[in-house]
Design a protein around this motif. Structure first.
Motif, short mmCIF file in Angstrom:
data_model
loop_
_atom_site.label_atom_id
_atom_site.label_comp_id
_atom_site.label_asym_id
_atom_site.label_seq_id
_atom_site.Cartn_x
_atom_site.Cartn_y
_atom_site.Cartn_z
N LEU A 53 45.09 43.28 40.57
CA LEU A 53 44.31 44.73 40.45
C LEU A 53 45.58 45.98 40.23
N LEU A 54 46.68 45.82 40.64
CA LEU A 54 46.89 46.62 40.57
C LEU A 54 47.66 46.57 38.93
N ARG A 55 48.30 45.62 38.52
CA ARG A 55 49.09 44.54 37.25
C ARG A 55 48.40 45.05 36.77
N PHE A 56 46.89 44.61 36.48
CA PHE A 56 45.68 44.81 35.34
C PHE A 56 45.37 46.00 35.04
N PRO A 98 41.71 37.88 41.23
CA PRO A 98 40.86 39.11 40.20
C PRO A 98 39.18 38.45 41.37
N LYS A 99 38.61 37.50 41.66
CA LYS A 99 37.65 37.38 41.93
C LYS A 99 37.23 38.70 43.72
N LEU A 100 39.57 38.29 43.89
CA LEU A 100 39.21 39.34 45.54
C LEU A 100 38.85 40.60 44.91
N GLN A 138 39.15 43.48 48.04
CA GLN A 138 40.34 44.46 48.50
C GLN A 138 40.11 46.43 48.20
N LEU A 139 39.03 46.43 47.73
CA LEU A 139 38.79 47.60 47.41
C LEU A 139 37.98 47.64 48.92
N ARG A 140 37.15 47.09 49.03
CA ARG A 140 36.04 47.58 50.46
C ARG A 140 37.32 47.56 51.45
N ARG A 145 52.31 35.88 37.72
CA ARG A 145 51.63 35.39 38.85
C ARG A 145 50.95 35.93 39.80
N VAL A 146 50.30 35.02 40.39
CA VAL A 146 48.76 35.20 41.03
C VAL A 146 48.61 34.72 42.28
#
Length: 195
Positions: free
Chosen positions: A11-14, A184-186, A190-192, A177-178
């Protein structure tokens, strides 16, 4: 996190990637606007494109609309990479690794301040001022200062990231790399579940 192969959250990379592209595009198009319509502090021989002000405005609007997502991420999940309560104490340990890491946190924070400054002053601009030769509006002066601030902060951000993490850290933000636990589905989870 391994110094040789650091991993940045997807998410940071995006968010960082889109924000970085918008910042660089805004810096380039902003200079082109200045070079086309102002030139008080010098110029370079760029081709004159009168519509550059519209392109810069579109990039700026996109930046203005997108940057709050990056800011929320930075203040929510990325807060450990910003100024901390112990920043002043850590800055007294000159030359030690904690000093460099703290300087990097300070430059990360300055970069966020520069983003807010640039986006805010950009919204105060009127796109008709410069083509009409109206170069002395306070909002335009502040937006020029914001451009210079953003350029300096970006350079410091890159330099401090290179100093603290070297090439591996710089490349880790560009990696595609993920990990399975960082899909991304998570991102919402992660935010919660911020920790």
């Amino acid at each position: 996190m391994s110094r040789t192969k650091p991993y940045q959250p997807s998410l940071l990379r995006f968010l960082h990637g889109i924000n970085a592209l918008l910042v660089i595009a805004a810096l380039i198009s902003g200079f082109w606007v200045y070079d086309t319509f102002d030139q008080r502090f010098g110029k370079i021989p760029l081709p004159r494109i009168n519509a550059i002000i519209d392109y810069h405005g579109t990039i700026g609007l996109t930046f203005f609309l997108f940057s709050p997502l990056f800011l929320i991420y930075s203040l929510w999940l990325g807060r450990k990479k910003l100024i901390q309560n112990n920043t002043i104490a850590n800055l007294t340990q000159v030359g030690k690794p904690i000093w460099w890491a703290t300087l990097q946190r300070c430059t990360n924070t300055l970069m966020i301040v520069a983003i807010v400054f640039a986006a805010g002053t950009g919204k105060l601009m009127d796109e008709t001022w410069l083509p009409q030769g109206q170069l002395f509006h306070v909002a335009y002066s502040f937006h020029l200062i914001a451009w210079a601030t953003m350029l300096i902060c970006l350079a410091l951000h890159l330099l401090m990231s290179a100093k603290v993490g070297g090439v591996p850290l710089l490349l880790s933000i560009l990696s595609f790399r993920v990990r399975p636990d960082d899909h991304p589905k998570l991102w919402i989870k992660q935010l919660r579940d911020r920790n």
